[in-house]
Design an enzyme around this catalytic site. Structure first.
Site, PDB file in Angstrom:
ATOM      1  CG  ASP A   1     -21.867  21.917  92.229  1.00 17.75           C
ATOM      2  OD1 ASP A   1     -21.397  22.937  91.684  1.00 17.75           O
ATOM      3  OD2 ASP A   1     -21.493  20.764  91.972  1.00 17.75           O
TER       4      ASP A   1
ATOM      5  CB  THR B   1     -11.777  24.467  95.877  1.00 19.37           C
ATOM      6  OG1 THR B   1     -12.265  25.721  95.386  1.00 19.37           O
ATOM      7  CG2 THR B   1     -12.887  23.433  95.818  1.00 19.37           C
TER       8      THR B   1
ATOM      9  CB  THR C   1      -7.061  11.730  92.437  1.00 19.62           C
ATOM     10  OG1 THR C   1      -6.308  11.403  91.282  1.00 19.62           O
ATOM     11  CG2 THR C   1      -6.253  12.744  93.235  1.00 19.62           C
ATOM     12  CG  ASP C   2      -4.757   7.536  89.921  1.00 18.74           C
ATOM     13  OD1 ASP C   2      -4.902   8.764  89.714  1.00 18.74           O
ATOM     14  OD2 ASP C   2      -4.871   6.686  89.009  1.00 18.74           O
ATOM     15  CD  GLU C   3      -3.643  13.299  88.464  1.00 21.36           C
ATOM     16  OE1 GLU C   3      -2.739  14.150  88.437  1.00 21.36           O
ATOM     17  OE2 GLU C   3      -4.673  13.380  87.775  1.00 21.36           O
TER      18      GLU C   3
ATOM     19  CE1 TYR D   1      -7.393  17.298  91.646  1.00 23.29           C
ATOM     20  CE2 TYR D   1      -6.009  15.832  90.351  1.00 23.29           C
ATOM     21  CZ  TYR D   1      -7.163  16.052  91.080  1.00 23.29           C
ATOM     22  OH  TYR D   1      -8.078  15.052  91.256  1.00 23.29           O
TER      23      TYR D   1
ATOM     24  CE  LYS E   1      -9.090  15.249  95.694  1.00 27.12           C
ATOM     25  NZ  LYS E   1     -10.471  15.536  96.192  1.00 27.12           N
TER      26      LYS E   1
ATOM     27  CG  ASN F   1      -1.869   9.924  77.582  1.00 25.72           C
ATOM     28  OD1 ASN F   1      -2.698   9.282  78.224  1.00 25.72           O
ATOM     29  ND2 ASN F   1      -1.244  10.986  78.078  1.00 25.72           N
TER      30      ASN F   1
ATOM     31  CG  HIS G   1       2.795  14.379  81.706  1.00 26.05           C
ATOM     32  ND1 HIS G   1       2.587  14.319  80.349  1.00 26.05           N
ATOM     33  CD2 HIS G   1       1.698  13.824  82.265  1.00 26.05           C
ATOM     34  CE1 HIS G   1       1.416  13.767  80.103  1.00 26.05           C
ATOM     35  NE2 HIS G   1       0.866  13.441  81.264  1.00 26.05           N
TER      36      HIS G   1
END
Length: 348
Positions: A35, A100, A125-127, A149, A153, A248, A275
């Site tokens: 890390d 990264t 991730t599901d994103e 992001y 991924k 949300n 979004h």
């Protein structure tokens, strides 16, 4: 089994490490954590296993090929959690995410291949799928990320699967829904709202609050990752979801009630760029092949999470001030550790 766990000082990675080392059912699992200890990598998260005979820690960057070359030999598997993960930060500046999430993953894959490491579990991730108005994504749904992001991924997912197809590396990819639980850095929605409300402050709610997320307790996520490590098919993708979908605005209402606050504490803020409206995972494959199902009821998990933040101010107050760190081994100073005064509710 000897595991190399990247990002093991982070929210999800540290839960994985603690759950394996502190449980008698995991036998003789030995863990090396690698890390960098950036702003969200908190050394104190690993205090419960400090001194454990089957635990060791390496402070370093997954992008450092020479270091990874030294650390990788002798490990039977890699569980790769390390990532830049905050959507709002990626919108402000995407370069660290590319470095990264894409380049760091490539370094790990190269070294896993070179040193003939066994299984490589890539935690995603599901994103990566974008947004879905109804129904749920399966593992065959095409990737369509909307944030920097999520795009990085998705790129790292494809790199990992390509190393399976091209080089025969034993790769398994997991994609999870939104995590919550103790030790989550207070820039994400639930810990940000809870800690602000505990201090009598305001909480920022994006737009009209209709964005829907599926919530997953971090302990269920880590159990799913362990199942994928032990039982997953090489070259496969598995969804690890929590099964609880909330807007949300609905989640905000629950957090207000849990902290004894009112809607007067909520500030509406302009919606996030790009979004995504809704996320939802079909987890049938993980249920059938891995035996996965979430165990923590959301109501129970949320109440326990709020209580944890209420009882552990010494952990999160230094992080929000950006002037100190929780008790634990010293960590290097990282850039931009302070949260904005009205940080947006970045649910990953």
């Amino acid at each position: 089994m000897r595991l190399l766990v990247t990002g093991g000082a982070g929210f999800i990675g540290s839960e994985f490490v603690r759950s394996l080392l502190l449980s008698p059912r995991t036998g003789d699992v030995r863990i090396t954590v690698l890390d960098k200890l950036t702003y969200a990598g908190v050394a104190a998260n690993l205090d419960p296993v400090a001194g454990h005979p089957r635990y060791s820690f390496v402070h370093g960057d997954i992008c450092d090929a020479d270091l990874v070359d030294q650390v990788m030999p002798g490990h039977d598997a890699v569980v790769h959690f390390a990532a830049e993960s905050h959507v709002d930060r990626s919108i402000s500046g995407g370069r660290p995410f590319v470095t990264t999430n894409v380049m760091g993953t490539q370094v790990l894959l190269e070294m896993a291949k070179k040193h003939r490491a066994g299984r490589f579990v890539h935690v995603s991730t599901d994103e990566v799928y974008g947004s879905i108005p109804s129904g749920s994504w399966t593992e065959e749904t095409p990737l369509s990320p909307n944030s920097p992001y999520a795009a990085t991924k998705a790129g790292s997912d494809l790199l990992a699967l390509a190393h399976h197809r091209t080089h025969g590396l034993d790769v398994v990819v997991t994609r999870c829904s939104n995590n919550y639980g103790p030790y989550q850095f207070p820039e994400k929605m639930i810990p940000l709202f809870v800690t602000n409300l505990l201090d009598g402050g305001k909480v920022p709610l994006y737009g009209d609050g209709r964005n829907v997320r599926e919530w997953l307790h971090v302990s269920d996520h880590c159990r799913g990752v362990e199942l994928a490590l032990r039982r997953g098919r090489a070259g496969s993708v598995y969804h690890i979801g929590g099964g609880t979908e909330l807007t949300n605005a609905e989640l905000t209402g629950l957090l207000l009630a849990a902290t004894g606050s009112t809607w007067g504490s909520v500030e509406r803020v302009p919606d996030r760029k790009g979004h995504d409206l809704r996320y939802s995972l079909d987890c049938d494959r993980a249920a059938t092949e891995l035996g996965y199902a979430p165990r923590v009821r959301f109501e129970q998990g949320l109440a326990e999470t709020v209580a944890w933040y209420r009882d552990n101010r010494s952990w999160w107050e230094p992080l929000k001030r950006g002037t100190a760190r929780p008790a634990g081994p010293p960590a290097p100073r990282a850039p931009d550790t302070r949260l904005p005064a009205a940080a947006p509710p970045g649910a990953r």
